[in-house]
Motif scaffolding. Structure first.
Motif, PDB file in Angstrom:
ATOM      1  N   THR A 180      59.972  24.008  46.627  1.00  0.00           N
ATOM      2  CA  THR A 180      60.228  24.860  47.795  1.00  0.00           C
ATOM      3  C   THR A 180      61.186  24.218  48.794  1.00  0.00           C
ATOM      4  OG1 THR A 180      58.333  23.973  49.020  1.00  0.00           O
ATOM      5  CG2 THR A 180      57.919  25.868  47.586  1.00  0.00           C
ATOM      6  N   VAL A 181      61.821  23.101  48.432  1.00  0.00           N
ATOM      7  CA  VAL A 181      62.635  22.336  49.387  1.00  0.00           C
ATOM      8  C   VAL A 181      64.074  22.247  48.902  1.00  0.00           C
ATOM      9  CG1 VAL A 181      62.883  20.152  50.623  1.00  0.00           C
ATOM     10  CG2 VAL A 181      60.612  20.990  50.019  1.00  0.00           C
ATOM     11  N   ILE A 182      65.019  22.390  49.847  1.00  0.00           N
ATOM     12  CA  ILE A 182      66.439  22.208  49.542  1.00  0.00           C
ATOM     13  C   ILE A 182      67.043  21.237  50.564  1.00  0.00           C
ATOM     14  CG2 ILE A 182      66.713  24.476  48.486  1.00  0.00           C
ATOM     15  CD1 ILE A 182      68.338  23.878  51.852  1.00  0.00           C
ATOM     16  N   ARG A 183      68.182  20.692  50.207  1.00  0.00           N
ATOM     17  CA  ARG A 183      68.966  19.852  51.122  1.00  0.00           C
ATOM     18  C   ARG A 183      70.278  20.567  51.418  1.00  0.00           C
ATOM     19  NH1 ARG A 183      69.274  14.465  52.555  1.00  0.00           N
ATOM     20  NH2 ARG A 183      67.576  13.980  51.104  1.00  0.00           N
ATOM     21  N   HIS A 229      62.344  23.660  54.123  1.00  0.00           N
ATOM     22  CA  HIS A 229      61.153  23.972  53.331  1.00  0.00           C
ATOM     23  C   HIS A 229      60.892  25.480  53.407  1.00  0.00           C
ATOM     24  CE1 HIS A 229      56.481  23.926  53.190  1.00  0.00           C
ATOM     25  NE2 HIS A 229      56.973  24.157  51.999  1.00  0.00           N
ATOM     26  N   PHE A 230      60.909  26.149  52.250  1.00  0.00           N
ATOM     27  CA  PHE A 230      60.679  27.594  52.176  1.00  0.00           C
ATOM     28  C   PHE A 230      59.233  27.882  51.791  1.00  0.00           C
ATOM     29  CE2 PHE A 230      65.199  27.028  51.639  1.00  0.00           C
ATOM     30  CZ  PHE A 230      65.734  28.030  52.425  1.00  0.00           C
ATOM     31  N   VAL A 231      58.836  29.126  51.980  1.00  0.00           N
ATOM     32  CA  VAL A 231      57.423  29.473  51.770  1.00  0.00           C
ATOM     33  C   VAL A 231      57.040  29.461  50.295  1.00  0.00           C
ATOM     34  CG1 VAL A 231      57.268  30.806  53.908  1.00  0.00           C
ATOM     35  CG2 VAL A 231      57.972  31.951  51.789  1.00  0.00           C
ATOM     36  N   TYR A 271      71.519  21.904  47.807  1.00  0.00           N
ATOM     37  CA  TYR A 271      71.008  21.251  46.611  1.00  0.00           C
ATOM     38  C   TYR A 271      69.480  21.234  46.628  1.00  0.00           C
ATOM     39  CZ  TYR A 271      75.764  19.360  46.646  1.00  0.00           C
ATOM     40  OH  TYR A 271      77.127  19.224  46.692  1.00  0.00           O
ATOM     41  N   LYS A 272      68.901  20.987  45.467  1.00  0.00           N
ATOM     42  CA  LYS A 272      67.459  20.830  45.385  1.00  0.00           C
ATOM     43  C   LYS A 272      67.040  19.520  46.041  1.00  0.00           C
ATOM     44  CE  LYS A 272      66.781  23.391  41.055  1.00  0.00           C
ATOM     45  NZ  LYS A 272      66.292  23.303  39.656  1.00  0.00           N
ATOM     46  N   ALA A 273      65.844  19.508  46.614  1.00  0.00           N
ATOM     47  CA  ALA A 273      65.267  18.299  47.194  1.00  0.00           C
ATOM     48  C   ALA A 273      63.787  18.276  46.850  1.00  0.00           C
ATOM     49  CB  ALA A 273      65.496  18.259  48.707  1.00  0.00           C
ATOM     50  N   PHE A 306      61.231  15.668  52.181  1.00  0.00           N
ATOM     51  CA  PHE A 306      61.008  16.457  53.393  1.00  0.00           C
ATOM     52  C   PHE A 306      60.013  15.780  54.318  1.00  0.00           C
ATOM     53  CE2 PHE A 306      58.668  19.693  55.765  1.00  0.00           C
ATOM     54  CZ  PHE A 306      59.706  20.330  56.423  1.00  0.00           C
ATOM     55  N   LEU A 307      58.929  15.262  53.759  1.00  0.00           N
ATOM     56  CA  LEU A 307      57.900  14.650  54.592  1.00  0.00           C
ATOM     57  C   LEU A 307      58.371  13.337  55.207  1.00  0.00           C
ATOM     58  CD1 LEU A 307      54.648  15.393  52.584  1.00  0.00           C
ATOM     59  CD2 LEU A 307      55.314  16.292  54.800  1.00  0.00           C
ATOM     60  N   LYS A 308      59.303  12.657  54.547  1.00  0.00           N
ATOM     61  CA  LYS A 308      59.851  11.438  55.138  1.00  0.00           C
ATOM     62  C   LYS A 308      60.606  11.761  56.419  1.00  0.00           C
ATOM     63  CE  LYS A 308      60.362   8.522  51.034  1.00  0.00           C
ATOM     64  NZ  LYS A 308      61.327   7.873  50.116  1.00  0.00           N
ATOM     65  N   ILE A 309      61.199  12.961  56.449  1.00  0.00           N
ATOM     66  CA  ILE A 309      61.959  13.366  57.631  1.00  0.00           C
ATOM     67  C   ILE A 309      61.067  14.087  58.638  1.00  0.00           C
ATOM     68  CG2 ILE A 309      63.912  14.727  58.450  1.00  0.00           C
ATOM     69  CD1 ILE A 309      64.681  12.309  56.776  1.00  0.00           C
TER      70      ILE A 309
END
Length: 711
Positions: free
Chosen positions: A232-235, A279-281, A305-307, A312-315
Motif C-alpha cells: 500500500t506504499v509508494i515513493r 500510504h494508501f488505504v 515507485y513502489k516502497a 514508511f514507518l522509518k519516516i
C-alpha cells in the motif's frame, strides 16, 4: 437509480485510461431506474480539450477528429449540462437520487478527479461515490474472469448478450451494453442488489498514522512492522521542495490516502529533499497510484515507485510519547518554526504569533525540538485549528524575534517525527571507533597542480555509471590513472551529470578531449574538456568551473568527503566516526619548496552515512575513486595504524580533546568571523600543518606566523 457513465480521453484507452495524463474528450451516460427497470434518454457529449492532438489509438477506436472536438464545450460546461440533464431524466422517471455506475474505476479516479483538480474546479458530490460494474459483476458471477481482466465485451459474452459493437457510435454501444448487463443482473433468479459503492475521499486527513499510534500505545497487540502493508506504499520523487502534504494529496486526487499517509522525506540538514512516501488505504489504490508515474505537478514530472511499509514507518513513525500526544489532536494544521533564539520560551513564541493566529491549546500546542541533553535546537512546531490561523502565521515568515529572523513553513506529522528522531538520536559525545587501514595501500593522490592532465565530462545521463564512462572513452581507458574517475554528486547524493577523470599525461587528456567531445552516451551527447588537477579539485570541493573562470567554493578550506558512497557494499562501510580521519588524498597539498615530488602512500578512510553529523557539506560531492580498480578495507588494531602512519609519514589526527565542534553559527558566518571569535587561542604552525595541508588560496586568508585551523 443508477447513472451509467462512460468516457474516453485523447490518449490511451482501456486498461491504460488516464495513465498518460491526457484530457477527457467524450462523456456518454444514461439513467437507469432499478425498481421499474426503465431508462432515461441516452446522452452523448463531446468535450473540448486544451490539447486537441489525438493519439493514433484514440483516432482509430473513437473515430473522433480534432475539428469536431474544436466545436465542443469545455469540461466544466459539459459537467454542468450533465447535472442538469440527469436531474431532468430523474424527474421524468419519478426519482430524485442516483449513484454513478462505471466500467471500472479509471474514468472517475484516474481521469475526472485529476483533471478537474488541475483545472481548479470542483466536482459535484455524485462523483465521490460510484459503483464499479466489474466488481459488482464478479460478485454476482464468481466464476467469471477476475475483476482486472473484465471488460464490457467479456461481461456481455459471459451472459450471452448478442450485441454488435460496429452498429453503434463509439461510447453509445458501451453504455447500452452496460445497461443490458445491469438488467440481466436484476432479472429473476439473480436479483442482484447494489449495496456497497466505491467512495472517493473529499480531502486528505492530516495527522499521525493511526496504525502507528495503535502500535505505539498497544505494543503487545501489534508491531510497527506489521502496521503498514508494503503493498500500500509508494515513493514519489522529484517533488518541488516547497510542496506540502496537501500538494501531494492533490497530485493523487481521486485515490484514497490513509490518514496521515503522506510522509515528506528530509535530507541530512533537516530540509525536504523532494521525496515523499505515501500510504494508501489498500493495494488497489497503490496500483492506481503507480500508473501516475511521470505525471506532472506544475511544470515538474513526478516519479512514482513502489516502497515498503518499513520505509514508511522509518519516516512517519516515532518513539516519543511527547510527540504522540502532540500529534493526537485531530484536524490540526502544523507549522514549523526555524531559527528561534535558544533562550526563547513558550510565552515568547505565543507573543510572536500574536492574537490573530491563536495556537491550539495555548502552550500545549507548542512542541520545542531539543537535543537529548535538553538543549534547544532552534526549531519548534505549532498547531493551529484552522487554515485561516495558519495563513496568518505564515505571513510572519522572516519577522524578528529577539535578534533573529524566524522562518515559518507548513509541516506534516511525518516531518515532526523525522525532526525529533534526528535530533534525539544525535550522540552527546561522539566516540572514535577502532580505525581502519586499507588492505592494499592506495598508490595515488589527487593532483592539484596546473598541469592539464585531467578531463571533465559534462552532460552525462543521470543514469550513467563508471562502466558507462569507461565504455564511452573506449581505448583511452588504458590511459586513466588508477582510481582516477570521480563522479560529481549533487546535494541529494545523486549524479549531477558531471565527472572528472585523471589521465596519465596532459597529452593523453588533450587527445581524449579532442576525440570524445560531443560523442553520444546513450541518448545524450557529452561535452569533454581538458582541465588541470587544481581546477578539478576546485569543483570537487564545492566551487564552479565555467566559461567565466573559477568561482570559489562556499568554504575556502578543504571540505570533508560526502556521507555515503554507492560504490561500496554494506560489508565495507566504515563506522561514522572514522570520518574524522580525513584522507590526505582528498586534500590539496601544500606548495612548499621542500615538497617531495613523489607523494608518500596514505592511510585512506571513507565515512559511512551517519558521518553527516561531523561533516562540512559543499555544493558538489566527489565520489570515491573507484576505477579502473577498487580497494578493499578491513578493521585494524590501533598499533597497526600507528605503524602504517610511521612508515609512510602519514599525519594522523591528534586526540579528540584537540578538536572542538561549533553549533548554532549564523548562516552567513565566514572564516574571518570564526577566527575573530577564537582570538587568542592558536595552534603553532607545526601542529596544524601536519593535520591539514593548506592550499595557497586558503593560506592567504590566515596570518603567518601564528596560523591555526579550527575543525
Amino acid at each position: 437509480s443508477l447513472v451509467v457513465l462512460f468516457g474516453a480521453t485523447a490518449g490511451a484507452y482501456g486498461a491504460k485510461l488516464g495513465s498518460d495524463e491526457r484530457e477527457l474528450i467524450l462523456l456518454v451516460w444514461q439513467v437507469v431506474d432499478l425498481h421499474s427497470k426503465k431508462v432515461g434518454t441516452l446522452h452523448k457529449s463531446l468535450v473540448k480539450a486544451d490539447n486537441l492532438d489525438l493519439s493514433d489509438q484514440c483516432r482509430e477506436v473513437s473515430g473522433l477528429t480534432p475539428e469536431g472536438l474544436g466545436k465542443a464545450e469545455p469540461l466544466d460546461r459539459v459537467l454542468q449540462q450533465f447535472s442538469q440533464l440527469v436531474s431532468s431524466d430523474l424527474k421524468a422517471l419519478g426519482r430524485s437520487s442516483y449513484t454513478l455506475c462505471s466500467d471500472g474505476q479509471l474514468l472517475i479516479r484516474q481521469v475526472l478527479h485529476p483533471e478537474t483538480s488541475k483545472k481548479n474546479f470542483l466536482l459535484s458530490d455524485c462523483f465521490y461515490s460510484f459503483y464499479d460494474l466489474r466488481k459488482e459483476f464478479h460478485t454476482r458471477y464468481p466464476s467469471s474472469a477476475t475483476v482486472k481482466d473484465q471488460t464490457i465485451k467479456t461481461m456481455a459474452e459471459y451472459l450471452g448478450l448478442g450485441t454488435d459493437e460496429t452498429e453503434e457510435d463509439f461510447g453509445v454501444w458501451q453504455v447500452k451494453t452496460m445497461v443490458a448487463i445491469i438488467f440481466s443482473m436484476l432479472s429473476e433468479g439473480c436479483n442482484h442488489v447494489f449495496t456497497e459503492p466505491e467512495t472517493v475521499k473529499y480531502k486528505y486527513e492530516t495527522g499521525p498514522c493511526l496504525l502507528w499510534l495503535f502500535s505505539y500505545f498497544f505494543p503487545l497487540c501489534s508491531s510497527k512492522s506489521e502496521a503498514v502493508d508494503s503493498e500500500t506504499v509508494i515513493r514519489a520523487r522529484g517533488l518541488p521542495w516547497q510542496s506540502s502534504d496537501q500538494d501531494i494529496a492533490r497530485f493523487f486526487k481521486g485515490l484514497n490516502i490513509a490518514k496521515g499517509g503522506v510522509a515528506l522525506c528530509l535530507n541530512a540538514q533537516g530540509r525536504r529533499n523532494g521525496e515523499a512516501l505515501v500510504h494508501f488505504v489498500d493495494s488497489e489504490q497503490r496500483d492506481l497510484a503507480l500508473e501516475r508515474h511521470k505525471h506532472h505537478m506544475g511544470s515538474r514530472y513526478i516519479e512514482v515507485y513502489k516502497a515498503t511499509g518499513e520505509e514508511f514507518l522509518k519516516i512517519a513513525g516515532g518513539t516519543s510519547n511527547e510527540v504522540a500526544q502532540f500529534l493526537s489532536k485531530e484536524n490540526q494544521v502544523i507549522i514549523r518554526m526555524r531559527g528561534l533564539p535558544f533562550t526563547a520560551t513558550q510565552e515568547d513564541v505565543l507573543g510572536f504569533l500574536g492574537p490573530e493566529c491563536p495556537v491550539t491549546g495555548g502552550k500545549e500546542g507548542l512542541l520545542f525540538v531539543k537535543y537529548p541533553d535538553g538543549r534547544p535546537t532552534g526549531d519548534a512546531f505549532v498547531l493551529f485549528s484552522c487554515e485561516e490561523y495558519a495563513q496568518n502565521a505564515l505571513k510572519k515568515h522572516k519577522e524578528i524575534l529577539g535578534k533573529r529572523y524566524i522562518e515559518l513553513f507548513r509541516s506534516t506529522a511525518a516531518e515532526v517525527q523525522q525532526v525529533l528522531n534526528r535530533y534525539m538520536s544525535t550522540p552527546l559525545i561522539p566516540t572514535l571507533p577502532t580505525p581502519i587501514i586499507p588492505v592494499i595501500p592506495p598508490p595515488y593522490t589527487i593532483a592539484t597542480g596546473s598541469i592539464r592532465d585531467c578531463i571533465r565530462l559534462r552532460g552525462l545521463p543521470y543514469t550513467a555509471g563508471i562502466d558507462d564512462i569507461l565504455e564511452f572513452m573506449g581505448d583511452a581507458t588504458a590511459d586513466i590513472k588508477p582510481h582516477g574517475v570521480h563522479m560529481v554528486l549533487n546535494q541529494q547524493g545523486r549524479p549531477s551529470g558531471d565527472a572528472f577523470i585523471q589521465m596519465k599525461s596532459a597529452d593523453k587528456a588533450f587527445s581524449v578531449a579532442q576525440k570524445c567531445h560531443k560523442k553520444m552516451m546513450k541518448d545524450r551527447y557529452v561535452e569533454v574538456f581538458q582541465c588541470s588537477g587544481e581546477e578539478m579539485n576546485f569543483v570537487l570541493m564545492g566551487g564552479t568551473l565555467n566559461r567565466s573562470g573559477l568561482s570559489p567554493p562556499p568554504c575556502k578550506l578543504p571540505c570533508l568527503s560526502p556521507p555515503a558512497y554507492a560504490a561500496f557494499q554494506a560489508a565495507a562501510v566504515i563506522p561514522a566516526e572514522a570520518a574524522l580521519y580525513q584522507p590526505q588524498a582528498l586534500l590539496p597539498t601544500t606548495r612548499t619548496p621542500q615538497a617531495s615530488a613523489a607523494a608518500p602512500p596514505t592511510v585512506t578512510y571513507y565515512p559511512a552515512q551517519a558521518a553527516q553529523l561531523y561533516m562540512n557539506y559543499t555544493a558538489y560531492y566527489p565520489s570515491p575513486p573507484v576505477s579502473p580498480t577498487t580497494v578493499g578495507y578491513i578493521a585494524a588494531p590501533p598499533g597497526a595504524v600507528a605503524a602504517a602512519a610511521t612508515a609512510s609519514h602519514t599525519p594522523i589526527l591528534p586526540q579528540p580533546g584537540a578538536l572542538v565542534r561549533m553549533q548554532g553559527l549564523p548562516y552567513n558566518t565566514g572564516m574571518k568571523e570564526i577566527l575573530s571569535f577564537f582570538q587568542g587561542y592558536q595552534y603553532a604552525p607545526d601542529d596544524y600543518n601536519g593535520l591539514i595541508q593548506l592550499s595557497e588560496q586558503a593560506r592567504s586568508v590566515l596570518q603567518a606566523p601564528k596560523e591555526w585551523v579550527c575543525l
